[in-house]
Motif scaffolding. Sequence first.
Motif, PDB file in Angstrom:
ATOM      1  N   GLN A 149     -14.884   1.808  15.643  1.00 19.47           N
ATOM      2  CA  GLN A 149     -15.110   2.064  14.225  1.00 19.47           C
ATOM      3  C   GLN A 149     -13.916   1.621  13.378  1.00 19.47           C
ATOM      4  O   GLN A 149     -14.085   1.080  12.280  1.00 19.47           O
ATOM      5  CB  GLN A 149     -15.406   3.550  14.012  1.00 19.47           C
ATOM      6  N   ALA A 150     -12.694   1.819  13.919  1.00 19.36           N
ATOM      7  CA  ALA A 150     -11.497   1.424  13.173  1.00 19.36           C
ATOM      8  C   ALA A 150     -11.453  -0.077  12.936  1.00 19.36           C
ATOM      9  O   ALA A 150     -10.935  -0.541  11.913  1.00 19.36           O
ATOM     10  CB  ALA A 150     -10.251   1.889  13.917  1.00 19.36           C
ATOM     11  N   ARG A 176     -12.546   8.005  23.400  1.00 15.27           N
ATOM     12  CA  ARG A 176     -11.607   7.525  22.381  1.00 15.27           C
ATOM     13  C   ARG A 176     -11.959   6.124  21.893  1.00 15.27           C
ATOM     14  O   ARG A 176     -11.602   5.714  20.797  1.00 15.27           O
ATOM     15  CB  ARG A 176     -10.183   7.510  22.940  1.00 15.27           C
ATOM     16  N   ASP A 177     -12.673   5.338  22.745  1.00 15.60           N
ATOM     17  CA  ASP A 177     -12.992   3.960  22.376  1.00 15.60           C
ATOM     18  C   ASP A 177     -13.971   3.901  21.210  1.00 15.60           C
ATOM     19  O   ASP A 177     -14.034   2.897  20.500  1.00 15.60           O
ATOM     20  CB  ASP A 177     -13.581   3.216  23.589  1.00 15.60           C
ATOM     21  N   GLN A 237      -2.592   4.453  19.544  1.00 14.57           N
ATOM     22  CA  GLN A 237      -3.271   5.712  19.220  1.00 14.57           C
ATOM     23  C   GLN A 237      -2.281   6.843  19.456  1.00 14.57           C
ATOM     24  O   GLN A 237      -1.736   6.988  20.556  1.00 14.57           O
ATOM     25  CB  GLN A 237      -4.522   5.901  20.074  1.00 14.57           C
ATOM     26  N   GLY A 251      -4.547  11.272  18.263  1.00 15.44           N
ATOM     27  CA  GLY A 251      -5.896  11.095  17.740  1.00 15.44           C
ATOM     28  C   GLY A 251      -5.998  10.177  16.544  1.00 15.44           C
ATOM     29  O   GLY A 251      -7.094   9.957  16.016  1.00 15.44           O
ATOM     30  N   THR A 252      -4.874   9.622  16.103  1.00 18.35           N
ATOM     31  CA  THR A 252      -4.864   8.721  14.945  1.00 18.35           C
ATOM     32  C   THR A 252      -4.442   7.327  15.376  1.00 18.35           C
ATOM     33  O   THR A 252      -3.550   7.166  16.210  1.00 18.35           O
ATOM     34  CB  THR A 252      -3.880   9.232  13.875  1.00 18.35           C
ATOM     35  N   GLU A 298     -13.765   5.653  18.492  1.00 20.07           N
ATOM     36  CA  GLU A 298     -12.938   5.610  17.275  1.00 20.07           C
ATOM     37  C   GLU A 298     -12.340   4.220  17.072  1.00 20.07           C
ATOM     38  O   GLU A 298     -12.234   3.736  15.946  1.00 20.07           O
ATOM     39  CB  GLU A 298     -11.808   6.631  17.387  1.00 20.07           C
ATOM     40  N   ILE A 299     -11.940   3.597  18.179  1.00 19.86           N
ATOM     41  CA  ILE A 299     -11.328   2.277  18.077  1.00 19.86           C
ATOM     42  C   ILE A 299     -12.332   1.254  17.556  1.00 19.86           C
ATOM     43  O   ILE A 299     -12.019   0.431  16.692  1.00 19.86           O
ATOM     44  CB  ILE A 299     -10.769   1.853  19.451  1.00 19.86           C
TER      45      ILE A 299
END
Length: 365
Positions: free
Chosen positions: A43-44, A37-38, A344, A347-348, A40-41
């Motif tokens: 990239q966010a 999950r990290d 989070q 998933g968003t 995505e973080i």
Amino acid sequence: MPYIAVGEVKPGSKIIQDVVTPLGGTLFPKGKVLLPRDMEILQAFLIQQVEIEGSESEAKASEPAKSGNKAATAKTGSLINESTLYRNSVLHDEYEKMIALIKNCYRSAAAAPLPILELRNQLEILISHLKEYHVLKFAPRTLNEQDYNYHNAVLSALTSYKIAQWCGYPQKDWLQAAFAGLLHDIGNVKVDPSLLLKPESLTNEEKEEVRRHTTYGYQLLRNVTAINEGVRLAALQHHEKVDGSGYPLRMEGSQIHVYAKIVAVADIFHAMTLERAYKKAQSPYLVLEQILTESFGKLDPVIVQTFIQKSTELYNGTRIRLSDGRHGEIIFTDRTHPTRPMVQVEGTIVNLATERELYIDEIIA
């Protein structure tokens, strides 16, 4: 040690330098093993590259990542079971003993001397387990609405102790600040109980009677030994405001004892987050925001800012429930918006600092 483009980083890699956001906040600390999950973080937050251990160290780092994933899988179990486990603690055992003791003190205070040494001993035992206490997380196992005053007293004691620590006051003040929180509303024993529990608005005469609990409290504590004058003054002054608009003496700023300023913040927080006979408990995060916005000119600004900053220092991964009922977890707290972290959810990534209609309703674990 190589910098790796975020797109090429694999779960299980270990960071060897803090990952910092464009605004200067620490997103991930040095030594963190990255989970799926990290990615995505990263990239966010528009992170381009991170510095990780070499391939040999990375392979070793993947092992704790696997165990971390198992822990994460275990967390998908019953939220009720987690909450139950959290409340089966020594802290809760000692908390309930303190509740029973302060209840007996309230019932006998008008006619008998306070058992101050017994109170002190139990308070010291309770405080010895303070590492288990988090202002935003702790909840009593049971909360009878008629027992609100006792819970407010004990919680205000714990929180006042923490605030005195956080604000850097000398250690000798910490226990006395806790005593101030514990006894600040002792004057309520001389107020008509029907007024304290009345769901309708009070008349002016009734408000005046309730406000007398401050002077009643000071009178009850005036000749009590083993507490200092600051504890007595906290009972008298905890409804005073720094702009002079409070009661009973309309004192200002430096005229108000520091214990009273500490207790004022703790008392307001717990009064708003505890369930009452005529008032629903509010989200601790919303209460912090209300304290911040409504405190200008009323509460000590340094104490308020310190309380909010310290109480919201939760680790990334803390599980929460949002005001719309969805469950998620905190992934980053920007210290300029301490009550509105990024979470989070399904998933968003939700940024509560921009999605103002949402807020954290409860911390789950």
